[in-house]
Structure formats: structure tokens, C-alpha cells
Design an enzyme around this catalytic site. Structure first.
Site, mmCIF file in Angstrom:
data_model
loop_
_atom_site.group_PDB
_atom_site.id
_atom_site.type_symbol
_atom_site.label_atom_id
_atom_site.label_comp_id
_atom_site.label_asym_id
_atom_site.label_seq_id
_atom_site.Cartn_x
_atom_site.Cartn_y
_atom_site.Cartn_z
ATOM 1 N N ASP A 254 14.196 45.092 69.092
ATOM 2 C CA ASP A 254 15.052 44.191 69.860
ATOM 3 C C ASP A 254 16.113 45.023 70.550
ATOM 4 O O ASP A 254 16.900 45.721 69.892
ATOM 5 C CB ASP A 254 15.714 43.157 68.942
ATOM 6 N N ASP B 84 10.678 29.289 69.651
ATOM 7 C CA ASP B 84 11.673 29.563 68.614
ATOM 8 C C ASP B 84 12.272 28.237 68.184
ATOM 9 O O ASP B 84 12.896 27.541 69.000
ATOM 10 C CB ASP B 84 12.767 30.485 69.154
#
Length: 243
Positions: free
Chosen positions: A8, A130
Site C-alpha cells: 500500500d 470494501d
């Protein structure tokens, strides 16, 4: 089952968020290229790279860096964050990314994403939903997990008929980066409702037992981040547990 080590990117370095919060950031690596090379040396076949700045801003901001990372080493990469147009998808594919991850727009603009699936092919796009659990119902979150979509996960998935989309990545935001274990109930229900999709599980993986549990549900992949960065287990052991 494949293990997808996660990288990330925020401000050009490797980080992890807690529960998807941009104000709860842990920095791990100043040189993501070295982390990528380590993952590949340890046996990774796929890498999951996210442009967190792009996800937060709602526009691509680190696709140049992602292209540099992808071109520097021979490994399959799926990547997203801030993808908002067909041009964004095309740029990432041209940079060498193997699959482009589409998040918020998979929920808010399904017609556009359906056209991208038709244009680029179902093997080149991963739908990333998500979710936050609201009154026991999984509801996709938008714009870097800061807003609720107002529709449940099943409604969002119904917009993609069987045979149209192939790859699905689902993250339980409440577990992401928390090392509290995956949401096995949610993953099991997804497998039951959409057995046609290649499912990647994300959020909460903390142990090799978690990987074994995800595999036992019939998931096709698992995203692993913080557990690797903090040495809960090694990537070779994770790959062995998933094999």
C-alpha cells in the site's frame, strides 16, 4: 489458493492503514522497490499494489511509481486506487499491470465498469468491494472507505451478471490492518451466492490458520499485508499453507 502480498503506497512509501482510516497510518518501508523484490524472492506469484493517495483523492496520483515498480521486476501485479476512467485502466495496463482493481466505481458506475470489462476483458479487471457491516448487512464503502454506498453488497454484485465479471476482491473494512482474523461468515456467503467469481479475501489475516480457513471456504486468493510486515509468519509459510 494464491497469496497476494500487499504493498500500500502513500507518499511513495509502504504503509498500512488501521480500519481503512487515513489518519491511522503505520509506515513500514521507505523503498517499496526493495519490499517488492523481497516478496518476489520469497516466492510471490502475484502482488497487490494500492495507490492510497489516489484512493483518498479520487484520482490517480502514484501510477507513475507503480509503473516503475512493475517494470523493474518479473511478477504479476494487480493494482488500483484512484481509477476513475478507461484512460486510467489503459495507463495501468500499458505500464505492465496485469489486472486493474476497480473500487468505488464498481458500485457507483456499474455501466462504465461493464463497458471496461467488455473492452479490456474480464481477466484484466478486479472488482474490489470494501464493505462495512451495518445492522448485520454488508454495505460497500466508497471514496477511500469514507462514505457508505447506501446499497448492500448483494445488490452491487447483482449488477454484474454471471459470466461478465470474473475477479472479485472483498475487504471487511473493520478487520483491515487489525489482525483480528478474516470475516469467514461473509466470505462463505459470497461463495454461496456468487460461485461463478474468482474470490480474493482481504482484511484481518493474522495467522497461518486464517489462511487455511480462507482456503477451506473455497476462496481463490488472500490478500496479506500487516501480518507479513510484522513477522506473524513468513511469505513462504503462507504460500505453503495456501497450496
Amino acid at each position: 489458493m494464491l497469496i497476494y502480498p500487499a504493498i500500500d503506497l502513500k507518499d511513495g512509501v509502504c504503509v498500512r492503514l488501521m480500519h481503512g482510516r487515513f489518519d491511522a497510518v503505520t509506515r513500514y518501508d521507505e523503498q517499496p522497490a526493495m519490499r517488492l523484490a523481497t516478496f518476489v524472492a520469497e516466492g510471490a506469484e502475484w502482488i497487490h499494489i494500492v495507490d492510497l493517495d489516489g484512493a483518498e483523492a479520487g484520482r490517480a496520483t502514484q501510477h507513475g511509481l507503480i509503473g516503475e515498480l512493475v517494470s523493474a521486476i518479473d511478477v504479476c501485479v494487480q493494482s488500483g486506487g484512484g481509477v476513475r476512467s478507461a484512460d486510467d485502466v489503459e495507463r495501468l495496463l500499458d505500464a505492465g499491470v496485469h489486472r486493474v482493481v476497480i473500487g468505488s466505481l464498481a458500485v457507483t458506475q456499474p455501466d462504465s465498469v461493464l463497458s471496461w470489462l467488455d473492452r479490456f476483458g474480464a481477466d484484466r479487471i478486479t472488482l474490489a468491494l470494501d464493505v462495512k457491516i451495518e445492522n448485520d448487512v454488508p454495505v460497500p464503502a466508497l471514496k477511500g472507505w469514507t462514505e457508505s454506498s447506501g446499497v448492500d453488497l448483494w445488490t452491487a454484485l447483482d449488477r454484474y451478471p454471471r459470466g461478465v465479471a470474473k475477479h472479485l476482491l472483498v475487504t471487511d473494512v473493520s478487520r483491515d490492518g487489525a489482525l483480528t482474523g478474516p470475516n469467514l461468515q461473509l466470505l462463505s456467503e459470497i461463495r454461496l451466492r456468487r460461485p461463478d467469481m474468482v474470490l480474493q479475501a482481504s482484511g484481518g489475516v493474522a495467522s497461518l490458520d486464517d489462511i487455511a480457513a480462507i482456503k477451506s471456504l473455497g476462496c481463490n486468493g488472500a490478500i496479506v499485508g500487516r501480518a507479513l510486515y510484522e513477522g506473524r509468519f513468513t511469505l513462504p509459510d503462507a504460500i505453503k499453507a495456501a497450496a
